[in-house]
Design a protein around this motif. Structure first.
Motif: not given
Length: 381
Positions: A293-298
């Motif tokens: 799983l990928f988790q994207v954040e600023e």
């Protein structure tokens, strides 16, 4: 004192250019706080002291050097850490004997070290080799520039990798305590961090440019019409056309971290035929691949590439993550006695400092101390 004059005074103090009176002024102010026992103060008193110091340091650039423990730690520990580490980055100061560490010989910071493995299996140490031509492969000259960069440049037209001929690959590897920069055959620039390797073809043929990364690297990919650039690392594939990004894929960390500075990249699972499983990043975003799983954040991208710019940047890092970074850069072994489960560390420290200086910063948190025996170090709460 005006902020400009204070900043100049601090700079001269660090360079040992102060007069006796100026030195006394700086050290008197610092030692007032360094000799305090914060645990004897109330939370309100500690917070008032820290706020006062931060207001002064913020006028001289101090806020960029904050070292913080996050919400999982008690308010008292937060104040102790902010107080001690903030001040250390500007002043040598004194240290509690209970938190002094002992070194038989100080360990210097890492530097430009790498080994280049050619397609025929021959290995070339790039650490000691002088600038100039190293080898010629597939019509490309491999050389070391005056500033230590490995460069591929064309010397003749080549039909290598066309028809039935198998492609040739080179691999550049940095040891623990090493880093290196390389200009790939397509004009892309790559910075390799310590304990990392990059495998790439001598000639980029076909419709894609593909490299394999282990460890950490920063890429500035050259644009090539109709040729995508792919970075394979662990279980991840990054695809770009031309952009700046960082990939952190060390085997001893739980996630593969990809941070985009410029352009656009697609991150996906390696060998996946399901494009929906991946993510497209925009500048300022970071993808963490954990499992499938990928988790994207600023994020603050400067934190991700601080290593390339000569700094350790800790941002809510657990103690083991911090110690792993020190192990790779100083080529040491650091074991732990006790538990650091509730501690998170953040801040910025120059990677040019010796190991003892960096350990001293961490010890000023009063939450960690070290015992050093040669290149073996024990961290204790």
């Amino acid at each position: 004192m005006q902020s400009g004059k204070l900043k100049e005074l601090l700079s001269r103090y660090l360079s040992n250019d102060c007069t006796a009176a100026e030195k006394a002024f700086v050290e008197t102010w610092y030692n007032k706080y360094d000799t305090l026992n914060p645990m004897k103060l109330s939370e309100a008193e500690m917070e008032a002291d820290v706020d006062a110091i931060q207001k002064v340091l913020s006028r001289v650039g101090g806020q960029s050097h904050r070292l913080i423990l996050w919400s999982r730690i008690s308010a008292a520990a937060l104040v102790i850490l902010s107080l001690s580490a903030l001040l250390y980055l500007y002043f040598p100061g004194k240290q509690s004997p209970d938190y002094a560490h002992h070194t038989e010989a100080d360990i210097k910071a890492g530097g430009d070290k790498a080994v280049l493995t050619l397609s025929d299996g021959s290995k070339i140490s790039l650490t000691d080799i002088k600038s100039g031509e190293i080898a010629v492969q597939s019509g490309l000259k491999i050389s070391k520039s005056e500033d230590g960069q490995i460069v591929y440049s064309s010397v003749a037209k080549s039909k290598t990798n066309q028809g039935q001929q198998a492609p040739e690959y080179n691999t550049i590897e940095t040891p623990r305590g090493g880093k290196f920069q390389i200009l790939l055959p397509d004009g892309s620039l790559v910075w390799l961090d310590a304990a990392s390797s990059l495998k790439y073809p001598v000639v980029f043929a076909g419709k894609e440019r593909k490299v394999e990364l282990s460890g950490q690297a920063y890429f500035e990919v050259a644009k090539s019409k109709g040729k995508s650039f792919k970075v394979l690392s662990a279980n991840q594939e990054v695809e770009v056309l031309g952009t700046h990004f960082n990939v952190n894929a060390y085997a001893n960390q739980p996630s593969v971290i990809t941070t985009l500075l410029e352009g656009s990249v697609n991150v996906n699972l390696k060998n996946s035929k399901n494009s929906k499983s991946g993510k497209r990043l925009k500048p300022g975003q970071q993808a963490a691949l954990t499992g499938q799983l990928f988790q994207v954040e600023e994020v603050d991208v400067e934190q991700a590439v601080a290593w390339k710019n000569g700094y350790f940047a800790f941002e809510r890092d657990d103690v083991r993550t911090v110690l792993n970074k020190l192990e790779r850069w100083y080529d040491v072994e650091i074991s732990s006695e006790g538990t650091f489960d509730d501690i998170k560390i953040g801040g910025k420290i120059s990677r040019t400092k010796s190991l003892s200086e960096v350990l001293r910063v961490l010890q000023l948190t009063r939450k960690i101390k070290f015992k050093t025996e040669g290149r073996r170090i024990i961290a204790m709460p």
